[in-house]
Design a protein around this motif. Structure first.
Motif, PDB file in Angstrom:
ATOM      1  N   ALA A 159      28.284  96.973  20.186  1.00 51.90           N
ATOM      2  CA  ALA A 159      28.425  97.034  21.660  1.00 51.90           C
ATOM      3  C   ALA A 159      29.422  96.092  22.290  1.00 51.90           C
ATOM      4  CB  ALA A 159      27.178  96.739  22.615  1.00 51.90           C
ATOM      5  N   ASP A 160      30.138  96.317  23.305  1.00 53.78           N
ATOM      6  CA  ASP A 160      30.882  95.283  24.102  1.00 53.78           C
ATOM      7  C   ASP A 160      30.173  94.107  24.558  1.00 53.78           C
ATOM      8  OD1 ASP A 160      33.152  96.913  23.950  1.00 53.78           O
ATOM      9  OD2 ASP A 160      32.810  98.046  25.657  1.00 53.78           O
ATOM     10  N   ASN A 161      30.952  93.094  24.666  1.00 49.94           N
ATOM     11  CA  ASN A 161      30.200  91.789  25.160  1.00 49.94           C
ATOM     12  C   ASN A 161      30.882  91.508  26.299  1.00 49.94           C
ATOM     13  OD1 ASN A 161      28.779  89.469  25.145  1.00 49.94           O
ATOM     14  ND2 ASN A 161      30.502  88.285  23.856  1.00 49.94           N
ATOM     15  N   HIS A 162      30.253  91.805  27.475  1.00 53.44           N
ATOM     16  CA  HIS A 162      30.882  91.465  28.816  1.00 53.44           C
ATOM     17  C   HIS A 162      30.340  90.136  29.394  1.00 53.44           C
ATOM     18  CE1 HIS A 162      32.571  92.382  32.569  1.00 53.44           C
ATOM     19  NE2 HIS A 162      31.519  92.380  33.384  1.00 53.44           N
ATOM     20  N   ARG A 163      31.348  89.249  29.595  1.00 50.67           N
ATOM     21  CA  ARG A 163      31.017  88.174  30.166  1.00 50.67           C
ATOM     22  C   ARG A 163      31.193  87.847  31.394  1.00 50.67           C
ATOM     23  NH1 ARG A 163      31.653  83.265  25.811  1.00 50.67           N
ATOM     24  NH2 ARG A 163      29.827  82.752  27.128  1.00 50.67           N
ATOM     25  N   VAL A 164      30.348  87.189  32.254  1.00 52.06           N
ATOM     26  CA  VAL A 164      30.583  86.737  33.654  1.00 52.06           C
ATOM     27  C   VAL A 164      30.260  85.486  34.285  1.00 52.06           C
ATOM     28  CG1 VAL A 164      29.918  89.338  34.338  1.00 52.06           C
ATOM     29  CG2 VAL A 164      28.241  87.792  33.901  1.00 52.06           C
ATOM     30  N   VAL A 165      30.885  85.096  35.338  1.00 46.40           N
ATOM     31  CA  VAL A 165      30.599  83.904  35.789  1.00 46.40           C
ATOM     32  C   VAL A 165      29.112  84.098  36.732  1.00 46.40           C
ATOM     33  CG1 VAL A 165      31.345  81.806  37.275  1.00 46.40           C
ATOM     34  CG2 VAL A 165      33.027  83.090  35.859  1.00 46.40           C
ATOM     35  N   ALA A 262      37.704  88.975  31.872  1.00 43.33           N
ATOM     36  CA  ALA A 262      38.615  89.143  30.604  1.00 43.33           C
ATOM     37  C   ALA A 262      37.787  89.440  29.733  1.00 43.33           C
ATOM     38  CB  ALA A 262      39.383  87.843  30.444  1.00 43.33           C
ATOM     39  N   PRO A 263      38.492  90.426  28.801  1.00 39.52           N
ATOM     40  CA  PRO A 263      37.997  90.930  27.607  1.00 39.52           C
ATOM     41  C   PRO A 263      37.112  89.825  26.770  1.00 39.52           C
ATOM     42  CG  PRO A 263      39.833  92.154  27.748  1.00 39.52           C
ATOM     43  CD  PRO A 263      39.766  90.751  29.094  1.00 39.52           C
ATOM     44  N   ALA A 264      35.948  90.044  26.065  1.00 39.04           N
ATOM     45  CA  ALA A 264      35.487  89.283  25.132  1.00 39.04           C
ATOM     46  C   ALA A 264      35.173  89.811  23.854  1.00 39.04           C
ATOM     47  CB  ALA A 264      34.233  88.848  25.725  1.00 39.04           C
ATOM     48  N   PRO A 265      35.251  88.949  22.758  1.00 45.09           N
ATOM     49  CA  PRO A 265      34.816  89.540  21.540  1.00 45.09           C
ATOM     50  C   PRO A 265      33.563  90.442  21.457  1.00 45.09           C
ATOM     51  CG  PRO A 265      35.444  87.139  21.287  1.00 45.09           C
ATOM     52  CD  PRO A 265      35.279  87.646  22.785  1.00 45.09           C
ATOM     53  N   ALA A 266      33.483  91.440  21.063  1.00 44.69           N
ATOM     54  CA  ALA A 266      32.549  92.467  21.080  1.00 44.69           C
ATOM     55  C   ALA A 266      31.327  91.937  19.986  1.00 44.69           C
ATOM     56  CB  ALA A 266      33.043  93.848  20.589  1.00 44.69           C
ATOM     57  N   ILE A 267      30.324  92.809  20.019  1.00 46.04           N
ATOM     58  CA  ILE A 267      29.084  92.430  19.237  1.00 46.04           C
ATOM     59  C   ILE A 267      29.010  93.426  18.006  1.00 46.04           C
ATOM     60  CG2 ILE A 267      26.469  92.540  19.119  1.00 46.04           C
ATOM     61  CD1 ILE A 267      26.790  92.122  22.116  1.00 46.04           C
ATOM     62  N   TYR A 268      29.067  92.929  16.943  1.00 41.22           N
ATOM     63  CA  TYR A 268      29.353  93.799  15.745  1.00 41.22           C
ATOM     64  C   TYR A 268      28.179  93.516  14.559  1.00 41.22           C
ATOM     65  CZ  TYR A 268      34.375  93.961  16.801  1.00 41.22           C
ATOM     66  OH  TYR A 268      35.474  94.247  17.371  1.00 41.22           O
ATOM     67  N   ALA A 269      27.977  94.632  13.838  1.00 39.41           N
ATOM     68  CA  ALA A 269      27.195  94.457  12.854  1.00 39.41           C
ATOM     69  C   ALA A 269      27.994  94.518  11.338  1.00 39.41           C
ATOM     70  CB  ALA A 269      26.115  95.642  12.483  1.00 39.41           C
ATOM     71  N   VAL A 270      27.826  93.230  10.555  1.00 38.74           N
ATOM     72  CA  VAL A 270      28.752  92.931   9.476  1.00 38.74           C
ATOM     73  C   VAL A 270      28.087  93.210   8.091  1.00 38.74           C
ATOM     74  CG1 VAL A 270      30.775  91.453   8.269  1.00 38.74           C
ATOM     75  CG2 VAL A 270      30.066  91.454  11.038  1.00 38.74           C
ATOM     76  N   PHE A 271      28.543  93.835   7.205  1.00 34.72           N
ATOM     77  CA  PHE A 271      27.969  94.013   5.868  1.00 34.72           C
ATOM     78  C   PHE A 271      29.007  94.106   4.706  1.00 34.72           C
ATOM     79  CE2 PHE A 271      27.471  97.813   8.425  1.00 34.72           C
ATOM     80  CZ  PHE A 271      28.406  98.749   7.733  1.00 34.72           C
ATOM     81  N   ALA A 272      28.677  93.885   3.539  1.00 33.80           N
ATOM     82  CA  ALA A 272      29.468  93.649   2.584  1.00 33.80           C
ATOM     83  C   ALA A 272      30.295  94.685   1.831  1.00 33.80           C
ATOM     84  CB  ALA A 272      28.963  92.659   1.701  1.00 33.80           C
ATOM     85  N   GLN A 273      29.689  95.955   1.880  1.00 40.17           N
ATOM     86  CA  GLN A 273      30.085  97.259   1.303  1.00 40.17           C
ATOM     87  C   GLN A 273      29.928  98.365   2.388  1.00 40.17           C
ATOM     88  OE1 GLN A 273      27.891  98.315  -1.952  1.00 40.17           O
ATOM     89  NE2 GLN A 273      25.572  97.840  -0.927  1.00 40.17           N
ATOM     90  N   ARG A 274      30.742  99.180   2.082  1.00 45.72           N
ATOM     91  CA  ARG A 274      30.577 100.531   2.869  1.00 45.72           C
ATOM     92  C   ARG A 274      30.119 101.803   1.861  1.00 45.72           C
ATOM     93  NH1 ARG A 274      33.301 102.613   7.262  1.00 45.72           N
ATOM     94  NH2 ARG A 274      34.988 100.723   7.215  1.00 45.72           N
ATOM     95  N   ARG A 275      30.707 102.278   0.740  1.00 49.68           N
ATOM     96  CA  ARG A 275      30.251 102.920  -0.084  1.00 49.68           C
ATOM     97  C   ARG A 275      28.760 102.639  -0.646  1.00 49.68           C
ATOM     98  NH1 ARG A 275      34.704 105.120  -4.085  1.00 49.68           N
ATOM     99  NH2 ARG A 275      33.289 106.835  -4.205  1.00 49.68           N
TER     100      ARG A 275
END
Length: 302
Positions: A159-165, A262-275
């Motif tokens: 997902a996007d990570n929308h930041r607000v004041v 302003a754009p902010a870093p998104a939310i990611y799922a990270v893992f060590a392999q694809r195949r």
């Protein structure tokens, strides 16, 4: 089918370096391999390989074609693997790592629903704010809210990570509404600190993204504390929608400076392999991505 066989034969010959080696691997005569390559080159109207009795050399056209063929065969293998896995049941234990605040609000509450759909899966959720070593610590999936730079890891955007004041209406009634980022200098800003230094707020003004140094009488290294201070009318806070969405919906907080987001870093799922990714990992990542994509999820989290 003949076209596919020709392509796979071409890739095998290029990888093994000779017709005879490719023929031995398939258990057929080298002449059959040669006929497939001849048919492929005739169909394409281009020479792919320079063949002698001693070696095989790719032509420039052959080298370019080989890259495309390898990608196509890999995609096909991944597609077949994915279909095969979907016909099976996800099983085994999942070790998930997530930032503490985000994990409490947007991972932990979703776990029971995920496990109801996948009854042969068990799940361990570790919440902490450090960058975990996925391979060294045996983590299946790490949730990260950051710009990713490690090319050895595979990431899927959730997902996007929308930041607000934000601020409580009571604070704005007492101190007024900031109209531009420059007005922050006249407000009590509830800032988060990291390793002893106070972070600035990233906003966009006149088409330029800038980091604004803010000041106030309350600083903390825990985002949930800042959130609660803002709810209590103590000042402005710069927070992510995943944290303040429900409070905005209820009216406990309101946003200001919206046109300077302003754009902010998104939310990611990270893992060590694809195949050959285990089905339980694919299922969990897809479950999160689907859930976060629901309309108004961030204002009505689980």
């Amino acid at each position: 089918m003949d076209q596919f066989k020709q392509i796979s034969t071409f890739v095998d010959v290029a990888a093994k370096g000779s017709l005879s080696a490719a023929a031995r691997a398939e258990g057929i005569a080298p002449a059959m391999i040669g006929r497939r390559l001849d048919a492929l080159e005739e169909r394409l109207g281009v020479k792919l390989l320079q063949r002698t009795t001693r070696k095989i050399v790719l032509t420039n056209e052959g080298a370019a074609f080989l890259e495309d063929c390898q990608r196509i065969l890999t995609d096909l293998e991944d597609a077949e693997s994915s279909v095969s896995e979907r016909s099976a049941r996800a099983s085994g234990n999942l070790l998930i790592s997530a930032p503490a605040g985000f994990g409490r609000q947007h991972v932990a509450p979703l776990v029971p629903s995920f496990l109801t759909e996948h009854r042969d899966v068990t799940l361990t959720l570790n919440l902490n704010d450090r960058i975990v070593d996925l391979i060294g610590e045996g983590v299946d999936v790490a949730i990260r809210i950051a710009a990713l730079t490690d090319s050895n890891l595979i990431s899927v955007k959730l997902a996007d990570n929308h930041r607000v004041v934000v601020a409580a209406p009571s604070y704005l009634r007492r101190h007024g509404i900031p109209e531009t980022p420059d007005d922050l200098a006249r407000h009590n800003c509830l800032a988060i600190s990291s390793e002893g230094s106070q972070r600035g707020w990233t906003l966009r003004q006149h088409g330029k993204v800038s980091v604004y140094k803010v000041g106030g009488n309350m600083v903390c290294n825990d985002g949930e504390v800042l959130h609660n201070w803002a709810l209590n009318g103590k000042g402005l806070a710069w927070r992510s929608m995943w944290e303040v969405g429900a409070a905005l919906e209820s009216g406990e907080l309101v946003t200001v400076l919206d046109k300077f987001d302003a754009p902010a870093p998104a939310i990611y799922a990270v893992f060590a392999q694809r195949r050959h990714l285990p089905l339980r990992i694919r299922a969990f990542v897809d479950f999160l991505r689907h859930t976060y994509a629901q309309p108004n999820y961030w204002r009505h989290p689980a």
